[in-house]
Enzyme design. Structure first.
Site, short mmCIF file in Angstrom:
data_model
loop_
_atom_site.label_atom_id
_atom_site.label_comp_id
_atom_site.label_asym_id
_atom_site.label_seq_id
_atom_site.Cartn_x
_atom_site.Cartn_y
_atom_site.Cartn_z
N GLY A 11 47.08 43.12 53.00
CA GLY A 11 46.66 42.29 51.88
C GLY A 11 47.84 41.82 51.05
O GLY A 11 48.99 41.84 51.50
N MET A 13 49.37 43.13 48.47
CA MET A 13 50.38 44.15 48.21
C MET A 13 51.17 44.46 49.48
O MET A 13 52.39 44.65 49.44
CB MET A 13 49.73 45.41 47.66
N GLY A 86 48.63 53.65 47.33
CA GLY A 86 48.38 52.93 46.09
C GLY A 86 47.01 52.27 46.11
O GLY A 86 46.71 51.43 45.26
N HIS A 143 41.18 41.99 35.59
CA HIS A 143 41.94 41.70 36.80
C HIS A 143 41.55 40.34 37.35
O HIS A 143 40.60 39.71 36.86
CB HIS A 143 41.69 42.78 37.87
N LYS A 147 39.60 40.89 42.97
CA LYS A 147 39.53 42.35 42.98
C LYS A 147 38.08 42.80 43.15
O LYS A 147 37.18 42.36 42.42
CB LYS A 147 40.11 42.94 41.70
#
Length: 238
Positions: A11, A13, A86, A143, A147
């Site tokens: 994704g 990140m 994370g 956010h 998300k």
């Protein structure tokens, strides 16, 4: 010699982490685990699943969705590879797998890898402990519209910190979750007591703060014995 990092998750990140590894002097990409296959990777640097991965690694960094951390934890335990996750939304299976693997390898789960949030967590602990059960606590998090989990993992972790720190049995901690545009992440803890309100707020302005935090945390994790760690131990913030 640069440590080899296996990225679990393709994704936003995961892609930013891949780009950061290309410029790092301490780390290099071992492989990316993701579906579908992203462009620009050689055959030996991509696998659709961890089960099909045959590349050696010194560290696995997990940025996936619910269920992904459990898969990563089992793989890391089997291959004796330190694990940094994370991923924000954990299932009971994820939590159990991460804690179970910590008996064999160093494991860190951090729903937010920024220094500012780690410091905010410490401030929340102090405020909740000082105000006790008389204060009402509300968490507001904002956010980007992409998300999926709400409340965010960071909001839940901050609430857990406050609940553990306050003395006596207080009212249930409440949440507001907002999804707006491309907001990276904003969290506010509000403590209401009498005619006063205390607010502690953190705003992330660039998603790369989490990538840089992940690499710094990963470097620290490589030097640790097997165990289950958080940003609290990594940064020495109490």
């Amino acid at each position: 010699m640069r440590a080899r990092v296996l990225i679990h998750g393709g994704g936003k990140m995961g892609r930013r982490l891949q780009a950061a590894l290309a410029e790092s002097h301490e780390f290099k990409l071992a492989a990316l685990i993701a579906q579908p296959r992203p462009g620009g990777l050689p055959d030996d640097a991509w696998f659709p699943t961890l089960a099909e991965c045959d590349t050696e690694a010194d560290l696995l960094i997990d940025f996936t969705l619910t269920g992904g951390p459990a898969v990563a934890a089992r793989w890391c335990a089997e291959h004796r590879v330190p694990l940094l996750s994370g991923t924000t939304a954990l299932s009971d299976e994820d939590q159990s797998a991460l804690q179970g693997s910590a008996g064999l390898v160093p494991v860190m789960w951090a729903p937010n890898l920024s220094f500012g949030v780690a410091l905010m967590n410490a401030l929340v602990r102090r405020a909740a402990g000082a105000l006790g059960s008389d204060a009402g606590i509300h968490v507001t998090e904002t956010h980007h519209v992409h998300k999926l989990d709400a409340p965010s993992g960071t909001a839940l972790a901050l609430a857990e910190t406050a609940d553990e720190a306050r003395t006596g049995k207080g009212d249930e901690i409440t949440f507001t979750s907002l999804r707006e545009g491309e907001v990276v992440g904003e969290h506010t803890m509000s403590f209401s007591f009498g005619d006063e309100v205390l607010e502690i707020t953190h705003k992330a302005l660039d998603r790369d703060i989490f990538v840089h935090g992940a690499l710094k945390a990963g470097q620290w994790l490589l030097e640790q014995a097997p165990g289950y760690y958080s940003t609290r131990e990594w940064l020495g913030i109490d």
